[in-house]
Design an enzyme around this catalytic site. Structure first.
Site, mmCIF file in Angstrom:
data_model
loop_
_atom_site.group_PDB
_atom_site.id
_atom_site.type_symbol
_atom_site.label_atom_id
_atom_site.label_comp_id
_atom_site.label_asym_id
_atom_site.label_seq_id
_atom_site.Cartn_x
_atom_site.Cartn_y
_atom_site.Cartn_z
ATOM 1 N N HIS A 102 0.848 -1.201 0.000
ATOM 2 C CA HIS A 102 0.000 0.000 0.000
ATOM 3 C C HIS A 102 0.878 1.242 0.000
ATOM 4 C CE1 HIS A 102 0.867 -0.904 4.237
ATOM 5 N NE2 HIS A 102 0.758 0.393 4.470
ATOM 6 N N HIS A 104 0.817 5.312 1.138
ATOM 7 C CA HIS A 104 0.140 6.380 1.860
ATOM 8 C C HIS A 104 0.161 7.609 0.958
ATOM 9 C CE1 HIS A 104 0.251 4.544 5.968
ATOM 10 N NE2 HIS A 104 1.224 3.846 5.407
HETATM 11 P P1 AMP Z 1 1.657 0.949 7.542
HETATM 12 O O1 AMP Z 1 1.963 1.299 8.979
HETATM 13 O O2 AMP Z 1 2.488 1.653 6.527
HETATM 14 O O3 AMP Z 1 1.648 -0.561 7.360
HETATM 15 O O4 AMP Z 1 0.198 1.485 7.274
HETATM 16 C C1 AMP Z 1 -0.955 0.832 7.650
HETATM 17 C C2 AMP Z 1 -2.038 1.869 7.679
HETATM 18 O O5 AMP Z 1 -3.275 1.206 7.584
HETATM 19 C C3 AMP Z 1 -2.085 2.698 8.975
HETATM 20 O O6 AMP Z 1 -1.942 4.075 8.635
HETATM 21 C C4 AMP Z 1 -3.463 2.385 9.562
HETATM 22 O O7 AMP Z 1 -4.063 3.518 10.139
HETATM 23 C C5 AMP Z 1 -4.221 1.914 8.341
HETATM 24 N N1 AMP Z 1 -5.300 0.973 8.586
HETATM 25 C C6 AMP Z 1 -5.223 -0.198 9.259
HETATM 26 N N2 AMP Z 1 -6.420 -0.825 9.248
HETATM 27 C C7 AMP Z 1 -7.253 -0.029 8.515
HETATM 28 C C8 AMP Z 1 -8.632 -0.121 8.147
HETATM 29 N N3 AMP Z 1 -9.380 -1.164 8.500
HETATM 30 N N4 AMP Z 1 -9.161 0.899 7.409
HETATM 31 C C9 AMP Z 1 -8.400 1.961 7.046
HETATM 32 N N5 AMP Z 1 -7.107 2.089 7.357
HETATM 33 C C10 AMP Z 1 -6.543 1.120 8.101
#
Ligand code: AMP
Ligand code: ZN
Length: 117
Positions: A102, A104
């Protein structure tokens, strides 16, 4: 048939099994609002196929990463002036918590023009 991993939250969001605030999609990616925003605009662009990180997606299908970037640009332009930062945390030591590719997409903060982190 897409590649998925059991118990992966982002695979479940892509499949529509877990609700999310969807901002856009293409054949390779789905964009949602981040649950815990770190900027006035904070979207995620999630790959349809399950790979651990962006580099793994690039190794499996280089063009797919381009489609993630295109969707990021689309949702950023739809929600603001089109200035944004892309981040792909790779590895727990860099803050990755969900091991499914993913990006950001961060925007809307004047501070971002001054500091990188
Ligand atoms: P990372 O730390 O780069 O792996 O990013 C994961 C991101 O996913 C974090 O910013 C979380 O806030 C976001 N996240 C986790 N679960 C969900 C969800 N169910 N819906 C939307 N965002 C999520
Ligand atoms: Zn997954």
């Amino acid at each position: 048939m897409s590649e998925t991993a059991p118990d992966c939250i982002f695979c479940k969001i892509v499949a529509g099994e877990v609700p999310a605030d969807v901002l856009g999609r293409n054949d390779h990616a789905v964009s949602i609002k981040d649950l815990n925003p770190q900027a006035p605009f904070h979207a995620l662009v999630i790959s349809v196929d399950h790979h651990d990180n962006a580099a793994a997606s690039a190794a499996a299908d280089p063009a797919s990463v381009g489609h993630l970037v295109s969707l990021a640009d689309e949702v950023a332009k739809a929600s603001g002036n089109g200035d944004y930062r892309l981040i792909a945390n790779t590895g727990a030591g860099a803050g990755q918590t969900v091991f499914h590719t993913h990006l950001h997409v961060l925007g809307g903060s004047s501070r971002m023009s001054e500091t990188l982190v």
